[in-house]
Motif scaffolding. Structure first.
Motif, PDB file in Angstrom:
ATOM      1  N   MET A 276       0.891  -1.156   0.025  1.00  0.00           N
ATOM      2  CA  MET A 276      -0.203  -0.120  -0.136  1.00  0.00           C
ATOM      3  C   MET A 276       0.843   1.240   0.115  1.00  0.00           C
ATOM      4  O   MET A 276       2.135   1.183   0.499  1.00  0.00           O
ATOM      5  N   ARG A 277       0.423   2.464  -0.685  1.00  0.00           N
ATOM      6  CA  ARG A 277       1.141   3.714  -0.389  1.00  0.00           C
ATOM      7  C   ARG A 277       0.038   4.730  -0.057  1.00  0.00           C
ATOM      8  O   ARG A 277      -1.016   4.679  -0.107  1.00  0.00           O
ATOM      9  N   ARG A 278       0.879   5.802   0.299  1.00  0.00           N
ATOM     10  CA  ARG A 278       0.067   6.989   0.650  1.00  0.00           C
ATOM     11  C   ARG A 278      -0.094   7.659  -0.648  1.00  0.00           C
ATOM     12  O   ARG A 278       0.728   8.240  -1.544  1.00  0.00           O
ATOM     13  N   ALA A 279      -1.319   7.995  -1.006  1.00  0.00           N
ATOM     14  CA  ALA A 279      -1.865   8.668  -2.228  1.00  0.00           C
ATOM     15  C   ALA A 279      -1.130  10.283  -2.252  1.00  0.00           C
ATOM     16  O   ALA A 279      -1.171  10.771  -0.940  1.00  0.00           O
ATOM     17  N   PRO A 280      -1.087  10.878  -3.244  1.00  0.00           N
ATOM     18  CA  PRO A 280      -0.560  12.402  -3.215  1.00  0.00           C
ATOM     19  C   PRO A 280      -1.748  13.390  -2.410  1.00  0.00           C
ATOM     20  O   PRO A 280      -2.937  12.887  -2.691  1.00  0.00           O
ATOM     21  N   GLY A 281      -1.054  14.232  -1.794  1.00  0.00           N
ATOM     22  CA  GLY A 281      -2.244  14.974  -1.060  1.00  0.00           C
ATOM     23  C   GLY A 281      -2.697  14.312   0.345  1.00  0.00           C
ATOM     24  O   GLY A 281      -3.503  14.809   0.695  1.00  0.00           O
TER      25      GLY A 281
ATOM     26  N   GLY B  65      -4.032  11.455   0.864  1.00  0.00           N
ATOM     27  CA  GLY B  65      -5.133  10.301   0.574  1.00  0.00           C
ATOM     28  C   GLY B  65      -4.756   9.199   0.562  1.00  0.00           C
ATOM     29  O   GLY B  65      -3.564   8.755   0.582  1.00  0.00           O
ATOM     30  N   THR B  66      -5.626   8.239   1.122  1.00  0.00           N
ATOM     31  CA  THR B  66      -5.318   6.749   1.541  1.00  0.00           C
ATOM     32  C   THR B  66      -5.544   5.928   0.313  1.00  0.00           C
ATOM     33  O   THR B  66      -6.525   6.148  -0.320  1.00  0.00           O
ATOM     34  N   LEU B  67      -4.457   5.331  -0.391  1.00  0.00           N
ATOM     35  CA  LEU B  67      -4.450   4.418  -1.418  1.00  0.00           C
ATOM     36  C   LEU B  67      -4.674   3.125  -0.782  1.00  0.00           C
ATOM     37  O   LEU B  67      -3.818   2.332  -0.239  1.00  0.00           O
ATOM     38  N   VAL B  68      -6.020   2.599  -0.992  1.00  0.00           N
ATOM     39  CA  VAL B  68      -6.249   1.239  -0.627  1.00  0.00           C
ATOM     40  C   VAL B  68      -6.143   0.119  -1.695  1.00  0.00           C
ATOM     41  O   VAL B  68      -6.619   0.253  -2.521  1.00  0.00           O
ATOM     42  N   ALA B  69      -5.444  -1.038  -1.167  1.00  0.00           N
ATOM     43  CA  ALA B  69      -5.181  -1.934  -2.138  1.00  0.00           C
ATOM     44  C   ALA B  69      -6.620  -2.755  -2.094  1.00  0.00           C
ATOM     45  O   ALA B  69      -7.219  -3.097  -1.343  1.00  0.00           O
ATOM     46  N   LEU B  70      -6.774  -3.200  -3.402  1.00  0.00           N
ATOM     47  CA  LEU B  70      -7.905  -4.006  -3.540  1.00  0.00           C
ATOM     48  C   LEU B  70      -7.681  -5.383  -4.200  1.00  0.00           C
ATOM     49  O   LEU B  70      -6.540  -5.625  -4.681  1.00  0.00           O
TER      50      LEU B  70
ATOM     51  N   ALA C 255      -5.526  -0.674   6.693  1.00  0.00           N
ATOM     52  CA  ALA C 255      -5.511   0.332   5.679  1.00  0.00           C
ATOM     53  C   ALA C 255      -4.437   1.600   6.150  1.00  0.00           C
ATOM     54  O   ALA C 255      -4.551   1.709   7.394  1.00  0.00           O
ATOM     55  N   PRO C 256      -3.723   2.224   5.484  1.00  0.00           N
ATOM     56  CA  PRO C 256      -2.749   3.339   5.724  1.00  0.00           C
ATOM     57  C   PRO C 256      -3.811   4.373   6.453  1.00  0.00           C
ATOM     58  O   PRO C 256      -4.875   4.733   6.110  1.00  0.00           O
ATOM     59  N   GLY C 257      -3.369   4.582   7.796  1.00  0.00           N
ATOM     60  CA  GLY C 257      -4.151   5.668   8.635  1.00  0.00           C
ATOM     61  C   GLY C 257      -5.100   4.885   9.609  1.00  0.00           C
ATOM     62  O   GLY C 257      -5.805   5.672  10.348  1.00  0.00           O
TER      63      GLY C 257
END
Length: 549
Positions: free
Chosen positions: A1-6, A8-13, A84-86
């Motif tokens: 998983m990565r932290r999206a720009p800005g 936001g949480t980028l959640v793996a599916l 989930a990140p966060g």
């Protein structure tokens, strides 16, 4: 998983449903990344949908009685949020969904506990004799079509019992085609799985095989049938008669509901009644009303003809109806198509017996063999509880071919995981009565569950199973240790535990909470329906403690 720009949480599916189905340990590491261009809200919604799939899988497993698998599916649904990140509360929408999931899981586990901890008695079904026995069938006038069809059917069929086609019997044939049509069709379909074995046993015992349909009138072939007179099972034995013919009845088992054993007992009882009266109609009448009633009628009216006695005051209405109802059942059941019935026979399930020592939850057995708890219960209708009996060996029936699987599975299940029950270690001065009062149950139930004589004193230090009656009277499901002894050999009083609701904080573990409240991890799991040591911040735990805060 990565932290999206800005931020936001980028959640793996990914295939979360597949992970639930195959019992994979980690959801987060198996989910592929999605495009960062995908809107965050869509990614959150997709994660929630996938977590809901695991939640639904767990609910379905819980319905089948697969408690361990359900718990694992619920854990994976929760993992989807926690990894989930966060964290689970990274966004308001994610936090709301996480709370909803926790509440749903808690509700389902509470429902599972309310359904029984292995000791709640299974619910009976109504016995058909209570309904059909009171109908005024003897007062009806049968139709001519019924008479012609029945006479033709009897000529064409081979019977080992002399069927009579008088007005009373033909009126019952009309009844089966009319008011009781749906009931008769369902009973005949249900009975198709029992009839071959009933006929075999009757032939071995020297009883006319056609009298197998006596069970249709008694119970509609329902092993769990219980009448207003407290007669039970396919053959509707009262307790006393059942015991006379070797049907075991105790707190754990009621063999009146075992179709095979009860059929053998019914055949021997009918044969004995025939020996008394030399007439199968009178034997059936005595089966329903008691041999004393028949004997008194014969002595008073000087006849051994049932049809003549039925016109006297010898029998109640139920018995007057009983014999013609059985004659009519034989006539219709042996040629159902002539009366407009289309019956799809149900094959008896193939099963094998596995000796099981001590109390084992039927839900554990169901999960071991990969079947549903309803399937296991249907194969073992003589079990009064959702458990095999404690303190002895019971031959539990499982689907054919699953016996070896069950034996291997149970060998790997620890004793404390085989059944969920409350235990109490007896302290000095305690009696069945005082222990029963403490737990809100009955002393006779504790005695029955543990195979104790009510009048004998309890051994200090012995561990008792504590059955609790119904979901509304549940006491703490923990082991009460013996009170500590003082230097003077007196016993110190054990404070009564109080109920505490504890909200899990970040960093809490079951071990730290157990230490804080002076209890054990096992008790915390038992009180809250937990099957792992995993807990999540925000969960609310029920705790029973004697410590004051």
């Amino acid at each position: 998983m990565r932290r999206a720009p800005g931020g936001g949480t980028l959640v793996a599916l990914g295939m979360l449903a597949s992970a639930c189905a195959h019992g994979r340990a980690s959801v987060a590491t198996e989910l592929p990344h999605v495009s960062e261009a995908r809107p965050q809200e869509d990614r959150t919604a997709a994660l929630i949908a996938e977590a809901d799939t695991c939640l639904a899988t767990g609910i379905a497993q819980l319905k089948d009685g697969h408690l361990t698998s359900a718990r694992e599916s619920f854990d994976r649904a929760i993992d989807a949020y926690l990894t989930a990140p966060g964290g689970a509360y990274a966004t308001p929408k994610l936090g709301d969904a996480y709370r909803r999931t926790l509440e749903t899981i808690h509700l389902r586990e509470v429902e599972a506990l309310a359904a029984g901890d292995g000791f709640a008695e299974t619910q009976p079904e109504p016995a058909s004799i209570d309904e059909v026995g009171e109908m005024a069938v003897a007062d009806w006038t049968p139709s001519e079509d019924t008479r012609r069809t029945a006479e033709e059917a009897v000529r064409q069929e081979t019977n080992d019992f002399p069927v009579v086609l008088n007005n009373a019997v033909l009126s019952c044939v009309d009844l089966y085609q009319g008011r009781l049509r749906d009931w008769f069709s369902a009973a005949l379909t249900r009975g198709s799985q029992y009839l071959p074995r009933i006929r075999q046993i009757f032939a071995e015992e020297g009883v006319p095989q056609d009298l197998a349909y006596l069970a249709m009138v008694e119970s509609a072939f329902r092993p769990a049938a219980l009448s207003r007179a407290r007669a039970k099972g396919v053959w509707q034995f009262i307790s006393e008669t059942g015991r006379r013919y070797g049907l075991q009845q105790d707190w754990w088992v009621d063999e009146r509901s075992d179709p095979d054993k009860a059929t053998r007992a019914a055949a021997r009882y009918l044969r004995e009644l025939y020996g008394m009266f030399s007439d199968w109609n009178l034997a059936m009448a005595a089966y329903n009303s008691g041999e004393a009633t028949v004997a008194k009628g014969i002595a008073r009216y000087g006849t051994k003809d049932f049809w003549e006695l039925s016109r006297t005051r010898t029998f109640r209405r139920e018995t007057k109806n009983y014999v013609p109802l059985i004659h009519a059942a034989i006539v219709v059941a042996k040629a159902p198509e002539k009366y407009g019935f289309s019956v799809t026979p149900e094959a008896a399930p193939e099963a094998e017996k596995v000796p099981v020592q001590g109390a084992v939850d039927l839900r554990v057995i169901a999960e071991c063999v990969g079947g549903s708890v309803d399937q296991v219960r249907a194969l073992n209708p003589e079990l009064r509880r959702l458990s095999t009996p404690a303190g002895r060996t019971f031959e539990v029936k499982v689907p054919a071919g699953a016996g070896e699987t069950l034996t291997r599975c149970l060998a790997s299940v620890p004793q404390d995981k085989r059944v969920q029950f409350r235990t109490h270690v007896v302290a000095r001065g305690q009696t069945l009565y005082t222990i029963a009062r403490r737990y809100g149950t009955r002393s006779q139930d504790i005695a029955s569950a543990n195979g104790l004589a009510a009048e004998k004193p309890l051994a200090v230090g012995s561990e008792l199973i504590i059955p609790i009656q119904g979901p509304g009277r549940r006491a703490p499901a923990m082991t009460i240790r013996p009170a500590t002894r003082t230097a003077s050999n007196a016993v110190a009083a054990t404070p009564e535990p109080v109920r505490v609701s504890y909200r899990v904080r970040p960093g809490d573990t079951l071990e730290s909470i157990a230490t804080q409240y002076g209890t054990t991890i096992r008790d915390l799991q038992s009180w809250n329906g937990l099957h792992t040591t995993r807990i999540a911040a925000g969960n609310t735990l029920t705790i029973y403690t004697t410590r004051k805060f």
